[in-house]
Write a protein that holds these residues in place. Sequence first.
Motif, PDB file in Angstrom:
ATOM      1  N   UNK A   1     -16.637 -18.872  80.064  1.00 58.07           N
ATOM      2  CA  UNK A   1     -15.270 -18.695  79.284  1.00 58.07           C
ATOM      3  C   UNK A   1     -15.020 -19.845  78.481  1.00 58.07           C
ATOM      4  N   UNK A   2     -15.818 -21.069  78.709  1.00 57.65           N
ATOM      5  CA  UNK A   2     -15.299 -22.159  78.029  1.00 57.65           C
ATOM      6  C   UNK A   2     -16.127 -22.430  76.627  1.00 57.65           C
ATOM      7  N   UNK A   3     -15.713 -23.270  76.014  1.00 57.40           N
ATOM      8  CA  UNK A   3     -16.147 -23.638  74.618  1.00 57.40           C
ATOM      9  C   UNK A   3     -17.057 -24.992  74.892  1.00 57.40           C
ATOM     10  N   UNK A   4     -17.005 -25.744  76.031  1.00 59.77           N
ATOM     11  CA  UNK A   4     -17.817 -26.697  76.172  1.00 59.77           C
ATOM     12  C   UNK A   4     -19.330 -26.554  76.477  1.00 59.77           C
ATOM     13  N   UNK A   5     -19.886 -27.606  76.452  1.00 60.61           N
ATOM     14  CA  UNK A   5     -21.530 -27.380  76.662  1.00 60.61           C
ATOM     15  C   UNK A   5     -21.706 -27.344  78.306  1.00 60.61           C
ATOM     16  N   UNK A   6     -22.922 -27.764  78.674  1.00 58.99           N
ATOM     17  CA  UNK A   6     -23.302 -27.800  79.936  1.00 58.99           C
ATOM     18  C   UNK A   6     -22.621 -28.975  80.640  1.00 58.99           C
ATOM     19  N   UNK A   7     -21.555 -28.809  81.456  1.00 55.71           N
ATOM     20  CA  UNK A   7     -20.802 -29.679  82.102  1.00 55.71           C
ATOM     21  C   UNK A   7     -21.076 -30.118  83.518  1.00 55.71           C
ATOM     22  N   UNK A   8     -21.694 -29.205  83.989  1.00 57.15           N
ATOM     23  CA  UNK A   8     -22.096 -29.464  85.654  1.00 57.15           C
ATOM     24  C   UNK A   8     -23.599 -29.440  85.846  1.00 57.15           C
ATOM     25  N   UNK A   9     -24.014 -30.668  86.209  1.00 57.09           N
ATOM     26  CA  UNK A   9     -25.571 -31.095  86.512  1.00 57.09           C
ATOM     27  C   UNK A   9     -25.764 -31.199  87.946  1.00 57.09           C
ATOM     28  N   UNK A  10     -27.080 -31.126  88.076  1.00 58.40           N
ATOM     29  CA  UNK A  10     -27.638 -31.180  89.418  1.00 58.40           C
ATOM     30  C   UNK A  10     -28.083 -32.722  89.471  1.00 58.40           C
ATOM     31  N   UNK A  11     -28.623 -33.119  90.732  1.00 58.50           N
ATOM     32  CA  UNK A  11     -29.208 -34.634  90.820  1.00 58.50           C
ATOM     33  C   UNK A  11     -30.661 -34.614  90.249  1.00 58.50           C
ATOM     34  N   UNK A  12     -31.251 -33.531  90.156  1.00 61.74           N
ATOM     35  CA  UNK A  12     -32.536 -33.377  89.628  1.00 61.74           C
ATOM     36  C   UNK A  12     -33.835 -33.666  90.688  1.00 61.74           C
ATOM     37  N   UNK A  13     -34.826 -32.917  90.457  1.00 64.82           N
ATOM     38  CA  UNK A  13     -35.927 -32.950  91.507  1.00 64.82           C
ATOM     39  C   UNK A  13     -37.047 -33.210  90.273  1.00 64.82           C
ATOM     40  N   UNK A  14     -37.955 -34.048  91.114  1.00 64.59           N
ATOM     41  CA  UNK A  14     -39.097 -34.848  90.438  1.00 64.59           C
ATOM     42  C   UNK A  14     -40.276 -33.647  90.368  1.00 64.59           C
ATOM     43  N   UNK A  15     -40.914 -33.478  89.252  1.00 61.88           N
ATOM     44  CA  UNK A  15     -42.207 -32.678  89.195  1.00 61.88           C
ATOM     45  C   UNK A  15     -43.220 -33.606  88.573  1.00 61.88           C
ATOM     46  N   UNK A  16     -44.368 -33.760  89.350  1.00 65.11           N
ATOM     47  CA  UNK A  16     -45.422 -34.488  88.943  1.00 65.11           C
ATOM     48  C   UNK A  16     -46.557 -33.841  89.040  1.00 65.11           C
TER      49      UNK A  16
END
Length: 120
Positions: free
Chosen positions: A102-117
């Motif tokens: 319902x918002x107009x902003x972009x992706x504002x919540x993020x995880x910490x990330x996971x490494x893929x090699x």
Amino acid sequence: QVQLVESGGGLVQTGDSLRLSCAASGRTFSSYHMAWFRQAPGKEREIVARINWSGESTYYADSVEGQFTISRDNVKNTAYLQMNSLKPEDTAVYYCAARYKFGTEGFGSWGQGTQVTVSS
């Protein structure tokens, strides 16, 4: 804000598959569109795939179309990224992100990330 935690990354060989998970908490998961981004060393973060709040609409970057599949389970409050036929160029830190529907902003919540090699 919804809190996001990714898991499922690791070291694999060319051609292998991985499924990343993104567990959400803190807010109603079905109120958020979800996406997966990745950032390779020395490169900018790029969107990989996106799924709307209901799971009925998806988008894929050209580079992963037909190779990756994004999905979500609104009962388990989790988004997924199934990655098949992995290649060394898929090596990156993968992040999930949420955007309030319902918002107009972009992706504002993020995880910490996971490494893929992916090794060749």
